[in-house]
Design an enzyme around this catalytic site. Structure first.
Site, PDB file in Angstrom:
ATOM      1  CG  HIS A  88      -2.043   1.004   1.065  1.00 18.35           C
ATOM      2  ND1 HIS A  88      -3.227   0.663   0.451  1.00 18.35           N
ATOM      3  CD2 HIS A  88      -2.164   2.299   1.405  1.00 18.35           C
ATOM      4  CE1 HIS A  88      -4.021   1.713   0.431  1.00 18.35           C
ATOM      5  NE2 HIS A  88      -3.403   2.727   0.997  1.00 18.35           N
ATOM      6  CG  ASP A 167     -10.575   4.337   5.654  1.00 15.82           C
ATOM      7  OD1 ASP A 167      -9.997   5.290   6.206  1.00 15.82           O
ATOM      8  OD2 ASP A 167     -10.362   4.007   4.474  1.00 15.82           O
ATOM      9  NE  ARG A 174      -7.857  11.652   6.886  1.00 12.86           N
ATOM     10  CZ  ARG A 174      -7.104  10.704   6.297  1.00 12.86           C
ATOM     11  NH1 ARG A 174      -7.595   9.504   6.050  1.00 12.86           N
ATOM     12  NH2 ARG A 174      -5.880  10.955   5.963  1.00 12.86           N
ATOM     13  CB  SER A 189      -6.849   6.045   6.597  1.00 11.72           C
ATOM     14  OG  SER A 189      -7.288   5.804   5.299  1.00 11.72           O
ATOM     15  CE  LYS A 193      -7.757   2.257   2.576  1.00 16.69           C
ATOM     16  NZ  LYS A 193      -8.042   3.578   3.101  1.00 16.69           N
TER      17      LYS A 193
HETATM   18  N1  URA Z   1      -4.263   6.245   1.575  1.00 13.95           N
HETATM   19  C1  URA Z   1      -5.242   5.829   2.424  1.00 13.95           C
HETATM   20  O1  URA Z   1      -5.770   4.736   2.286  1.00 13.95           O
HETATM   21  N2  URA Z   1      -5.610   6.669   3.395  1.00 13.95           N
HETATM   22  C2  URA Z   1      -5.050   7.878   3.596  1.00 13.95           C
HETATM   23  O2  URA Z   1      -5.415   8.572   4.513  1.00 13.95           O
HETATM   24  C3  URA Z   1      -4.033   8.300   2.711  1.00 13.95           C
HETATM   25  C4  URA Z   1      -3.646   7.449   1.696  1.00 13.95           C
END
Ligand code: URA
Length: 454
Positions: A88, A167, A174, A189, A193
């Site tokens: 990620h 989220d 956000r 965040s 996930k």
């Molecule tokens: N990627 C994400 O999943 N969340 C964030 O807050 C920033 C980048």
């Protein structure tokens, strides 16, 4: 406060506003309210702003990540019969490594259950890019997700109302309230996930430089260490690579044009302007393959990933995955024919010299405002909008030479991004210092040491 509610939301907002840390029960309460809609958005927004200004402690970040992870259904990858590994990124401009690393790692024998996000702030979103492919469904049920993973080894999906709903709500909020760029909020965040996907291992790509959310190196390092320590604490073997975002990654920034660049590399084409994208994708995939137990070192993982790129097996997995998601793979037969922007402008160098610096956040804003991003949550993005660079940082250009092509939804949408892009690029008369693609790597040990010393 209703009979069942243990807290007044306004008390929690005040507590955070005044610089005190919330405990796990208080954070659980806010997260539950975000996912079931019982806390109004203005109160959630106020708490987010207080958290942004005051910062989250390590304990608050962990509590937020776990509460969001547990806010919906979770994926159980144990039935896949393979080690589940993902990567990620913290968000960048032109960052399309997911389209390469997912099939590369899958081709090397690990399963890649990837839950991704949409465009956020100045950065692009993997889901928005994939949805440029007619028919590609990013919202799968967990059973469908499992079926695609069994068939292809990789699947890239978005959060559904059932998967990490908290989220989903907070991420969109956000984006609209200027509360994106905060290490704790970003870390929680991302991890919510990743942990909801039940991963065995995770490779994090933490961006640094002018196009990253956290421009100060120490903030980006703190985020990397925080995420590695939190994910390791939750039982997921994790590393974080600190990578360069002082210019867009590769030569395309947009939606469809980014997919085209990724598929070109998967097909074995190697344009000079895409070399950083190829190299980073191989390094990330190398770590995934190593952490997934398929290679004794990350270097050996890199070699396996490169072989999967060269022999076409990663390309075959990518197309199989697109097909399994309902996407029309035939559009990759003629990518240029599918590309139908509403307006095009070729930006020529306005002086001779070396491209010394790019304000990559401004470049990202230009890309979003060409139509690739959204001004309001829930509105569609233009698959064809974006910027294709002919010259990148360090290149020598002569006045009048084409530097980039801008694609917009309409001619009126070109004006502001052209001006933004011109302001974002600085020339010099001598070549700029090269910036390393990967500047450092956090493992469990180095992350814990970093946080101890903080
Ligand atoms: N990627 C994400 O999943 N969340 C964030 O807050 C920033 C980048």
């Amino acid at each position: 406060m209703s009979a069942a509610a243990p807290f007044h939301v306004v008390d929690l907002i005040r507590k955070k506003r005044d610089g005190h840390a919330l405990d796990a029960r208080e954070i659980d309460f806010l997260v539950a309210g975000a996912s079931n809609g019982s806390i109004p958005v203005e109160q959630l927004a106020a708490w987010l702003m207080a958290a942004w200004i005051r910062g989250l402690t390590l304990d608050e970040t962990c509590a937020l990540a776990m509460a969001m992870r547990d806010s919906g259904e979770k994926f159980n990858p144990s039935r896949l019969g393979k080690v589940a590994v993902d990567k990620h990124s913290t968000g960048g401009v032109g960052d399309k490594t997911s389209f390469l690393v997912a099939p590369l790692a899958a081709a090397c024998g690990v399963a890649v259950p990837m839950i991704s996000g949409r465009a956020l702030g100045h950065t692009g979103g993997t889901l928005d890019k994939l949805e440029s492919i007619p028919g590609y469904r990013t919202a799968l049920s967990l059973d469908e997700f499992e079926a695609v993973l069994k068939r292809c080894g990789a699947s890239i999906v978005g959060q559904t109302p059932a998967l990490v709903p908290a989220d989903r709500v907070l991420y969109a909020l956000r984006d609209r309230t200027g509360t994106v760029e905060n290490p704790g909020l970003i870390g929680a965040s991302i991890l919510s996930k990743k942990l909801a996907a039940g991963l065995d291992a995770l490779v994090l790509d933490v961006k640094t430089g002018s196009g990253s959310f956290l421009r100060k190196l120490e903030d980006a390092e703190y985020l990397a260490a925080l995420m590695v320590a939190t994910a390791e604490g939750a039982g997921t073997s994790t590393v974080a690579l600190m990578t360069d975002m002082s210019q867009p990654l590769g030569r395309a920034a947009g939606n469809w044009i980014e997919l085209v660049e990724a598929v070109e590399l998967l097909r074995g084409v190697r344009p000079q302007e895409s070399e950083d994208l190829r190299e980073l994708s191989l390094q990330l995939a190398g770590w995934m393959v190593h952490l997934g137990g398929k290679a004794p070192t990350p270097q050996a993982g890199y070699a396996l990933a490169e072989a999967a790129l060269t022999d076409g097996s990663a390309l075959a997995i990518f197309f199989k995955m697109v097909d399994a998601h309902g996407g029309d793979t035939s559009i990759f037969d003629d990518p240029a024919g599918f590309h139908k922007p509403g307006a095009t402008h070729v930006l020529e160098a306005w002086e001779s010299g070396y491209i010394a610096e790019m304000d990559t956040t401004a470049v990202g804003m230009a890309v979003q405002r060409l139509g690739a991003g959204r001004a309001k949550a829930g509105t569609p993005v233009d698959p064809h909008a974006g910027i294709l660079f002919d010259a990148r940082r360090g290149a020598r250009v002569e006045k009048g030479q084409p530097m980039a092509t801008l694609y917009a939804t309409s001619p009126a949408q070109l004006r502001e991004p052209i001006a933004t892009l011109k302001q974002a690029i600085r020339f010099s008369q001598s070549p700029p210092e090269p910036v390393p693609l990967v500047s450092s790597i956090f493992t469990r040990e180095s992350a814990e040491e970093y946080l101890r010393e903080k």
